[in-house]
Design an enzyme around this catalytic site. Structure first.
Site, PDB file in Angstrom:
ATOM      1  N   CYS A  63       0.874  -1.172   0.000  1.00  0.00           N
ATOM      2  CA  CYS A  63       0.000   0.000   0.000  1.00  0.00           C
ATOM      3  C   CYS A  63       0.907   1.216   0.000  1.00  0.00           C
ATOM      4  O   CYS A  63       1.580   1.494   0.997  1.00  0.00           O
ATOM      5  CB  CYS A  63      -0.912  -0.004   1.225  1.00  0.00           C
ATOM      6  SG  CYS A  63      -1.961   1.475   1.330  1.00  0.00           S
TER       7      CYS A  63
ATOM      8  N   GLU B  14      -3.900   1.134  -5.922  1.00  0.00           N
ATOM      9  CA  GLU B  14      -2.926   0.168  -6.408  1.00  0.00           C
ATOM     10  C   GLU B  14      -2.852   0.297  -7.926  1.00  0.00           C
ATOM     11  O   GLU B  14      -3.796   0.783  -8.566  1.00  0.00           O
ATOM     12  CB  GLU B  14      -3.303  -1.264  -6.033  1.00  0.00           C
ATOM     13  CG  GLU B  14      -3.256  -1.580  -4.546  1.00  0.00           C
ATOM     14  CD  GLU B  14      -1.853  -1.580  -3.960  1.00  0.00           C
ATOM     15  OE1 GLU B  14      -0.881  -1.378  -4.725  1.00  0.00           O
ATOM     16  OE2 GLU B  14      -1.728  -1.796  -2.743  1.00  0.00           O
TER      17      GLU B  14
END
Length: 233
Positions: A2, A106
């Site tokens: 992340c 992402e």
């Protein structure tokens, strides 16, 4: 991993959502939060049933570090190995925290192209990453508090884009996760699992998110992929 996320709520809303939270540090809604920047973190007061909201540097700097450069490599901690890694072992045992968010990003790679996606819980509601924190004293004697987001294997929503996802805690786990007196690593590990895919969604966003200087609502606005892009992704 992340590496970027969103927290578009004001401080007052964050405090109300996470219950019994207070703090002096202010917060302006953000749409493109990047490593090494200050981020809101919620911790439990070890002596009182009060949760404190404060800003910490994203990228954990262990107390034993020689300098803060290590923080660029510790923005995430793998749930499967955090308990054995020197940087995360002690924080996972006694310095756990909640890191509020309402979206994360992402990138899906296909050849030379990378398409960013935004992931949300339900329709963009607030949630909390499982985090750990530590404190480090710099050469001038100032204390720097920093944090890391734990990651785990992907669920059905995230797996099509990336092979990891941040640990999103179930609200029922908040009390146990924050409890500084809870040292049962088996119970801790049980909370570090992929979030229920049925409660998540994702959609493509603009490549504006690639640039840290861009930090506005447009960063997480849905975009339509062209036929060529759709074929790639």
């Amino acid at each position: 991993m992340c590496g970027r996320y969103r927290l578009s709520r004001r401080k007052q809303i964050i405090e109300e959502y996470f219950s019994n939270v207070s703090g002096e540090d202010d917060w302006t809604p953000r749409y493109n939060i990047a490593p090494t920047q200050p981020v809101p973190v919620i911790r439990q007061n070890p002596k009182e049933p009060i949760r404190k909201l404060s800003l910490m540097r994203w990228g954990l700097i262990p107390s034993w570090a020689k300098d803060l450069s290590i923080g660029a490599q510790t923005i995430n901690a793998r749930a499967e190995t955090a308990a054995t890694k020197p940087a995360f072992r002690d924080p996972l045992t006694s310095r756990r925290c909640l890191i509020p968010a309402d979206g994360f990003y992402e990138w899906q790679r296909r050849g030379k192209a990378k398409q960013p996606y935004c992931f949300e819980v339900n329709d963009g509601e607030l949630f909390a990453f499982a985090g750990v924190w530590d404190r480090w004293r710099d050469p001038s004697g100032q204390w720097i508090k920093s944090c890391s987001i734990l990651t785990t294997t992907p669920n059905a929503v995230t797996s099509s884009v990336h092979d990891r996802m941040p640990v999103i805690l179930d609200p029922d786990c908040y009390d146990l996760w924050l409890d500084p007196g809870m040292h049962d690593m088996r119970a801790v590990s049980d909370m570090l699992k992929p979030y229920d895919a049925r409660m998540m969604r994702c959609y493509p966003v603009s490549t504006r998110i690639n640039y840290v200087a861009n930090d506005d609502e447009a960063c997480s606005a849905p975009v339509e992929l062209t036929e060529t892009q759709a074929g790639l992704f």
